[in-house]
Write an enzyme that holds these catalytic residues in place. Structure first.
Site, short mmCIF file in Angstrom:
data_model
loop_
_atom_site.label_atom_id
_atom_site.label_comp_id
_atom_site.label_asym_id
_atom_site.label_seq_id
_atom_site.Cartn_x
_atom_site.Cartn_y
_atom_site.Cartn_z
N THR A 195 18.39 60.67 52.24
CA THR A 195 18.42 61.27 50.91
C THR A 195 18.65 62.77 50.99
O THR A 195 19.42 63.34 50.20
CB THR A 195 17.09 60.98 50.18
OG1 THR A 195 16.89 59.57 50.13
CG2 THR A 195 17.12 61.53 48.77
N GLY A 240 20.08 53.54 57.76
CA GLY A 240 19.15 53.87 58.83
C GLY A 240 17.73 53.60 58.42
O GLY A 240 17.44 53.28 57.26
N PRO A 241 16.80 53.72 59.35
CA PRO A 241 15.38 53.46 59.06
C PRO A 241 14.84 54.49 58.07
O PRO A 241 15.45 55.54 57.83
CB PRO A 241 14.71 53.60 60.44
CG PRO A 241 15.81 53.56 61.44
CD PRO A 241 17.02 54.08 60.76
N SER A 275 19.31 37.72 69.87
CA SER A 275 19.20 38.70 70.96
C SER A 275 17.94 38.54 71.79
O SER A 275 17.79 39.22 72.81
CB SER A 275 19.26 40.12 70.39
OG SER A 275 18.14 40.39 69.59
N LYS A 284 17.28 49.77 69.59
CA LYS A 284 16.40 49.04 70.51
C LYS A 284 15.97 49.91 71.69
O LYS A 284 14.81 49.87 72.11
CB LYS A 284 17.11 47.78 71.01
CG LYS A 284 17.34 46.74 69.91
CD LYS A 284 18.13 45.54 70.43
CE LYS A 284 18.35 44.52 69.33
NZ LYS A 284 19.13 43.35 69.77
N GLY A 286 12.88 57.59 56.58
CA GLY A 286 12.41 58.87 57.11
C GLY A 286 13.35 59.58 58.05
O GLY A 286 12.94 60.54 58.71
N VAL A 287 14.64 59.15 58.13
CA VAL A 287 15.57 59.82 59.05
C VAL A 287 16.44 60.86 58.34
O VAL A 287 17.29 61.47 58.97
CB VAL A 287 16.45 58.79 59.79
CG1 VAL A 287 15.61 57.90 60.68
CG2 VAL A 287 17.26 57.96 58.81
N GLY A 288 16.26 61.03 57.02
CA GLY A 288 16.97 62.10 56.32
C GLY A 288 18.17 61.67 55.52
O GLY A 288 19.06 62.49 55.27
#
Length: 821
Positions: free
Chosen positions: A363, A356-357, A679, A722, A359-361
């Site tokens: 770790t 995932g990107p 896309s 997206k 900063g999404v948790g």
């Protein structure tokens, strides 16, 4: 030019293989070839002088006139000794320098006419200074050569003639034959002295360096001998005092550590073998420290130390809910993983990989798993690792060798069953030093890692009890075999509502504590938090949101430090006092205000984002230009879009030769950022159609989908990311391929309720929704479906989608990274 009395008009020539004779010097010679022997014997018998000339190539076996240099020295044979093997040993004294004019004979030996070459000496102060400098340098050189007789130094002091000095120095120095010949051929005395000075200076530098190296070695040897002597004295004193040998005491301590380490039998045998070697190696030897370090590593590893799992499913769920907001699917998968481990009494199965990107948790999820299981948590960051030895360690043959990061992490954890998080696994590289991703194949394979062998240890270590968790921002750079060993769990970006709840539940309290504030001293209302999320951050995760909250509380902390009674409630009205002006604005309407501009959607490693595609045309010859650092796949999409629209020239009310008389230019801004993927096909086609028809694209519409030459719209990947990116940019309506309708289930409900989604099968439907007018007729799609697609079905917030089975979605990716904001 006058010749000496003994010098004949024709001079016999003796070739010198690897030597040069200087005037007023003597040289010992070994004459082994028949022509030379005959020449020497004849010269002695008749009292003649001979000419000594160096060969051009010392490897020449049977020299002829062309093999000799043209300048040599006239020599007088002073002594000669015949050896039993028929060869001669003789001593030759050098006379004048001569030049060969012409060879007159080659049998029985070489003979030639000649001309003497006298020295050209111009007296003066400069010549005297050069002579003295040469003598001083030569005496300094002799000082570094203890084997040189002291008479040589006296001889140099007694030579007053600069020519004699130059010949004496050149004959005694260690010079190459080419350098000696150059000195001999130089007839100008001053130039000869200058050449010799350069050569002797170079030789002096080499000798001084060698002397320094020898001195350093001598000092080191003296130091080692002194240490050995002192250790022997220390040992004698300890024996007198009744104290034991420190080396024996150290060996006993290591043996006790080996016994207490609970090593497997084969590992213990190897440790005992190394310990026996240690006892036979002197402590001053470098090998001693190598063996000692190796044994320290063996005794520090947790071979038999493990923590007992405390798997309580209800508690695990409670910890996950406490540490993370939402992420229900991910939490369910983790709880299922723990439940299976509890029933089997052993955690086995695929390696989890959170993708995932930033900063999404990802770790913090690993930390929560370790907390829920009662295990130690260790984290390895492998981002940027390019050396395979970083994973598997270096072999002990290398100086400074040490184990790889896996073994070091186990040592730090202190148990053989920690939760080990391998962070940023997608950023592992590879070069001439190896491929770290290939080294990770064994580590992350449950069928192989029970006997993982680190290069430094060279012993098997059981990694099957370690719970590995990996994190990545994207899967594109992870090799297929490595990806196959992991179960991929996708963590998409957060919605505004989710970010608001995360900030209220976790970030505000965390930043208050970090900045030393108490609860009453500062607070942030929900409307201010929403404004921070929308106007000051634009990201998939919450890292920048946390930074902005920290910035507010740092400013509050400063004011509280100045006035302990200070309190503040941050609202939208006073937010600018803490964070200055907003950083992000909704630019979609401004950017799409012109014809030929469409809004696409991109899927990047840091989340979804919007992408503007611009088209213009000018009179030309039918060429088209693509700019914006586009990849090959994206260029092909643009080519397909142009070809499709050219085939519909009549429906677009364009002259048949319009494309032949105009050049098209398609540009995707953020030209410094590479972009690729199929896309953006429908967005490119819409941008071109907007320019050709003069119709502006609806500023509240964004789109994504791959196109074909027949105008069909194919499915793409990254729908959730997206859509979230579109929502962050203020988009109200999204056009998606119909076969991606099933992927809308992954989009949070609050997003689905606030946006319109239109599912399309072909470009005619795309143009109708984006341009507000049907500009081309629909085409017949697929004989298997047997129907003509007419009007597009829009999914309004209250509409229900039919649960009809859909084809599996394509693995096609969206446009590659767009610039960060």
């Amino acid at each position: 030019m006058a010749k000496p009395d003994k010098a004949p008009e024709i001079l016999g020539i003796l070739p010198l293989q690897d030597a040069v004779l200087f005037p007023n010097t003597v040289i010992p010679l070994a004459v082994v070839k028949r022509p030379g022997i005959q020449l020497v014997e004849e010269a002695l018998r008749e009292g003649k002088q001979i000419g000594l000339v160096a060969l051009k190539d010392k490897e020449t076996e049977d020299p002829g006139p062309d093999d000799l240099r043209r300048i040599g020295t006239i020599g007088t044979i002073q002594k000669m000794l015949k050896v039993p093997d028929g060869t001669l040993r003789c001593i030759v004294a050098g006379g004048p320098v001569f030049r060969i004019d012409q060879f007159v004979a080659t049998e029985p030996y070489l003979a030639a006419t000649y001309t003497e070459l006298p020295d050209v000496t111009r007296e003066g102060d400069q010549l005297v200074a050069m002579q003295r400098n040469l003598g001083s340098l030569f005496q300094k050189l002799l000082g570094y050569l203890p084997q040189a007789p002291r008479e040589m130094e006296m001889e140099v002091n007694n030579i007053s003639d600069p020519n004699l000095l130059s010949y004496f120095v050149a004959s005694t120095m260690r010079l190459e034959t080419a350098d000696r010949q150059a000195i001999l051929e130089e007839r100008d005395t001053a130039k000869r002295l200058r050449k010799l000075t350069m050569l002797i200076t170079k030789e002096l530098e080499v000798v001084e360096l060698g002397h320094k190296i020898q001195s350093d070695i001598q000092r080191e040897m003296e130091k080692n001998q002194r240490e050995f002597y002192l250790r022997q004295q220390m040992r004698a004193i300890q024996d007198e005092l009744g104290e034991g040998d420190p080396q024996v005491a150290e060996a006993n301590e290591l043996r006790k550590k080996i016994d207490d380490a609970k090593m497997p039998e084969d590992v213990k045998k190897a440790a005992d073998r190394e310990l026996d070697r240690l006892g036979k190696v002197p402590t001053a030897s470098p090998e001693y420290s190598v063996i000692r370090t190796y044994l320290d590593w063996l005794t520090q590893l947790p071979w038999g130390v493990s923590t007992s799992d405390q798997i309580d499913i209800a508690r695990a769920r409670e910890i996950l809910d406490e540490d993370h907001y939402d992420l229900e699917k991910i939490k369910d998968r983790i709880v299922e993983y723990l439940a299976v481990g509890k029933l089997k009494n052993k955690l086995t199965g695929p390696i989890l990989c959170f993708v995932g990107p930033p900063g999404v948790g990802k770790t913090s999820l690993g930390q929560s798993i370790a907390k829920a299981m009662g295990r130690k948590f260790v984290r390895l960051s492998v981002g940027g690792v390019r050396d395979e030895a970083e994973i598997r360690g270096h072999r002990r043959t290398y100086i400074g060798a040490m184990p790889g990061t896996i073994v070091r992490a186990l040592r730090d954890a202190g148990t053989n069953n920690p939760v080990m998080m391998i962070d940023e696994i997608d950023k592992v590289g590879g070069d001439f030093r190896g491929d770290p991703q290939s080294a990770l194949l064994e580590v992350l394979d449950p069928e192989q890692n029970n006997s993982f062998r680190d290069h430094y240890l060279d012993l098997p270590f059981d990694l099957s009890r370690v719970l590995f968790i990996c994190t990545a921002n994207t899967l594109d750079s992870i090799s297929g075999p490595l990806r196959d060993r992991m179960e991929i769990i996708n963590l998409s970006g957060y919605t505004e509502l989710e970010k608001l709840q995360i900030a209220k539940r976790y970030l505000i309290a965390k930043q208050k504590k970090a900045n030393g504030l108490r609860e009453p001293q500062a607070s942030i209302v929900d409307t201010a938090l929403k404004q921070i999320i929308v106007d000051y951050t634009r990201e998939a995760g919450v890292r920048n949101l946390e930074r902005e909250i920290g910035t507010i509380f740092r400013k509050v902390a400063r004011r509280v430090a100045e006035d302990p009674k200070y309190k503040i409630r941050v609202r939208p009205e006073n937010l600018v006092d803490f964070l200055s002006k907003p950083r992000f604005y909704n630019e979609v309407k401004r950017r799409t205000a012109s014809v030929g501009v469409a809004t696409g959607l991109a899927y990047t490693p840091v989340g979804g984002d919007i992408l503007f595609i611009e088209t213009t045309a000018m009179p030309g010859k039918g060429a088209f230009t693509l700019t914006g650092q586009l990849g090959d796949v994206m260029k092909e999409s643009a080519t397909a879009a142009i070809s499709f629209l050219r085939s519909r020239t009549g429906e677009l009310d364009l002259p048949e030769d319009w494309f032949a008389k105009h050049d098209l230019h398609i540009h995707v801004p953020a030209g410094a950022v590479p972009k690729d993927g199929p896309s953006a096909g429908i967005a490119m086609a819409t941008s071109i159609a907007s320019y050709l028809t003069g119709l502006k694209v609806d500023p509240e519409v964004a789109m994504t989908g791959e196109i074909t030459l027949t105008g069909q719209v194919l499915p793409i990947g990254g729908v959730k990311e997206k859509v979230l990116g579109a929502k962050r940019a203020g988009i109200k309506k999204v056009l998606l391929p119909r076969r991606n309708e099933i992927d809308l289930d992954d989009v949070p409900k609050e997003i689905r309720d606030t946006m319109d989604f239109v599912f399309v099968d072909e470009l005619s439907e795309v143009f109708a929704n984006a341009l507000g007018k049907r500009v081309i007729a629909p085409v017949l799609l697929g004989a298997a479906e047997g129907r003509r697609v007419s009007n597009v079905v829009a999914l309004r917030p209250s509409a229900k989608r039919a649960a009809t089975p859909r084809p599996a979605r394509s693995s096609a990716r969206g446009v590659a990274p767009k610039r960060g904001r």
